[in-house]
Scaffold this motif. Structure first.
Motif, PDB file in Angstrom:
ATOM      1  N   LYS A 138       0.829  -1.207   0.000  1.00 34.00           N
ATOM      2  CA  LYS A 138       0.000   0.000   0.000  1.00 34.00           C
ATOM      3  C   LYS A 138       0.859   1.252   0.000  1.00 34.00           C
ATOM      4  N   LYS A 139       2.068   1.120   0.544  1.00 37.06           N
ATOM      5  CA  LYS A 139       2.940   2.286   0.550  1.00 37.06           C
ATOM      6  C   LYS A 139       3.501   2.574  -0.834  1.00 37.06           C
ATOM      7  N   ASP A 176      -4.495 -12.429   1.570  1.00 37.36           N
ATOM      8  CA  ASP A 176      -5.214 -11.903   2.729  1.00 37.36           C
ATOM      9  C   ASP A 176      -4.337 -10.963   3.554  1.00 37.36           C
ATOM     10  N   TYR A 233      -2.443  -7.654   5.103  1.00 40.50           N
ATOM     11  CA  TYR A 233      -2.894  -6.329   5.525  1.00 40.50           C
ATOM     12  C   TYR A 233      -2.236  -5.223   4.747  1.00 40.50           C
ATOM     13  N   ASN A 234      -1.221  -5.538   3.954  1.00 38.32           N
ATOM     14  CA  ASN A 234      -0.412  -4.462   3.381  1.00 38.32           C
ATOM     15  C   ASN A 234      -0.175  -4.602   1.888  1.00 38.32           C
TER      16      ASN A 234
END
Ligand code: SF4
Lengths: 154, 187
Positions: free
Chosen positions: B103-104, B137, B139-140
């Motif tokens: 995501k970053k 699955d 988170y990032n």
């Protein structure tokens, strides 16, 4: 270079035992050129200062966290290139308030290790110059490597 | 063709004259069939040029980047197909996404895509870039680059072999062939 080049594991051990008779306990684990110990969270900074200033441990190789369900642990690997010794320090932290002194003032290299540990476990490193998210985006509200974090729960 | 202005050509401002003459040329070229004839030449020529000089961005994200490296080595030698990895997005035609996109990284990758000049294409290489792959699955990890960038070719595999990567580029050749990017004028 100071006279610190010639310490053996035994000498380092006795120096530490002399300075911290109760706070530091050595773990019975024998490996060549390795040193294993547990420390109180209050005396960690002083211990690191002793290691760095007097015993020639010039490099902080690793800072990371462990979640033991009932408590947290913060693990430091401090190495001495001159003495060829790696010291492992394990510090227990309470589950509800995982706060510990930062070692960044001693070793600049610990800066990002501590930020990553904060990122993944939420440990608060008191005295750290910039304790922010480093791998995750800034708006994240969870600490993913804690055991109570549900994978796929996002 | 608009000839009503014709007698007044000398009384026009420069801007008006340019607009008028452009329209006259345009209409003439279309009406006489010159455009069609030129398209017959320029389209295949330009197309051939573009197909044989596709420059992917040298942007390795994760383990699939090693296959990309193998692909550019002597054994597979992608330069014989005109694939030269360039380091600046301004010089590239193809964005090769090879690995998971955290995501970053997402805003940065989007920006790289926007910085590339048209015409441009995107290839998603490996399961991670297609759909999140082993990190389905997490988170990032963004679950597929096509969430925020239009993707032209998907190359499945974890990782795809260098042959598969080359095959993906050949599939992109087919797509470019059908796009008619070398047309002399807009239709
Ligand atoms: S698809 Fe497989 S090889 Fe490619 S980046 Fe993902 S995990 Fe790595």
């Amino acid at each position: 270079m100071s006279e610190s080049t010639n310490y053996t594991v035994e000498q380092v051990k006795s120096r530490i035992a002399e300075a911290f008779p109760t706070a530091v306990k050595f773990v019975k684990k024998e490996k060549p050129r390795r040193l294993f110990m547990t420390a109180d969270k209050g005396s960690l900074f002083e211990l690191c200062k002793l290691l760095k200033d007097q015993l020639g441990f010039e490099h902080c190789s690793l800072v990371c966290g462990v979640d033991r369900i009932d408590r947290f642990q913060c693990v430091y690997h401090i190495s001495s290139i001159a003495n060829k010794i790696v010291a492992e320090i394990v510090v227990d932290l309470p589950k509800d308030k995982p706060e510990i002194d930062s070692v960044t003032p001693l070793w600049e290299g610990a800066n990002w290790h501590e930020r990553e540990t904060y990122d993944m476990f939420g440990f608060i490193f008191v005295g750290h110059p910039k304790l922010e998210r480093i791998l995750l985006p800034e708006d994240v509200t969870f600490f993913p490597l804690r055991k109570d974090f549900q994978v796929g729960g996002i | 063709m608009d000839l009503s202005m014709y007698p007044h050509a000398l009384a026009m401002s420069a801007k008006e004259f340019i607009e008028w003459s452009t329209n006259v040329m345009d209409d003439l070229v279309r009406a006489t069939g010159v455009k069609k004839a030129l398209d017959k030449v320029s389209d295949p020529l330009m197309n051939w040029g573009v197909r044989n000089s596709m420059y992917p961005l040298h942007f390795g994200i994760a383990c699939c980047a090693l296959e990309m490296a193998a692909c550019s080595g002597p054994r597979f030698d992608n330069e014989r197909l005109g694939l030269v990895f360039r380091s600046s997005p301004r010089q590239c035609d193809v964005l090769l996404v090879n690995g998971w996109v955290t995501k970053k990284l997402r805003p940065g990758l989007r920006r790289l895509y926007e910085e590339m000049p048209e015409p441009k294409w995107v290839i998603a290489m490996g399961e991670c870039a297609i759909s999140g792959g082993p990190w389905y699955d997490s988170y990032n990890v963004v679950q597929g680059v096509d969430e925020f960038i239009p993707v032209d070719v998907y190359i499945p595999g974890c990782p795809p072999r260098p042959e598969a990567l080359i095959d993906g580029f050949l599939k992109l050749h087919l797509k470019i062939k059908g796009q008619g990017i070398g047309k002399f004028m807009e239709d």
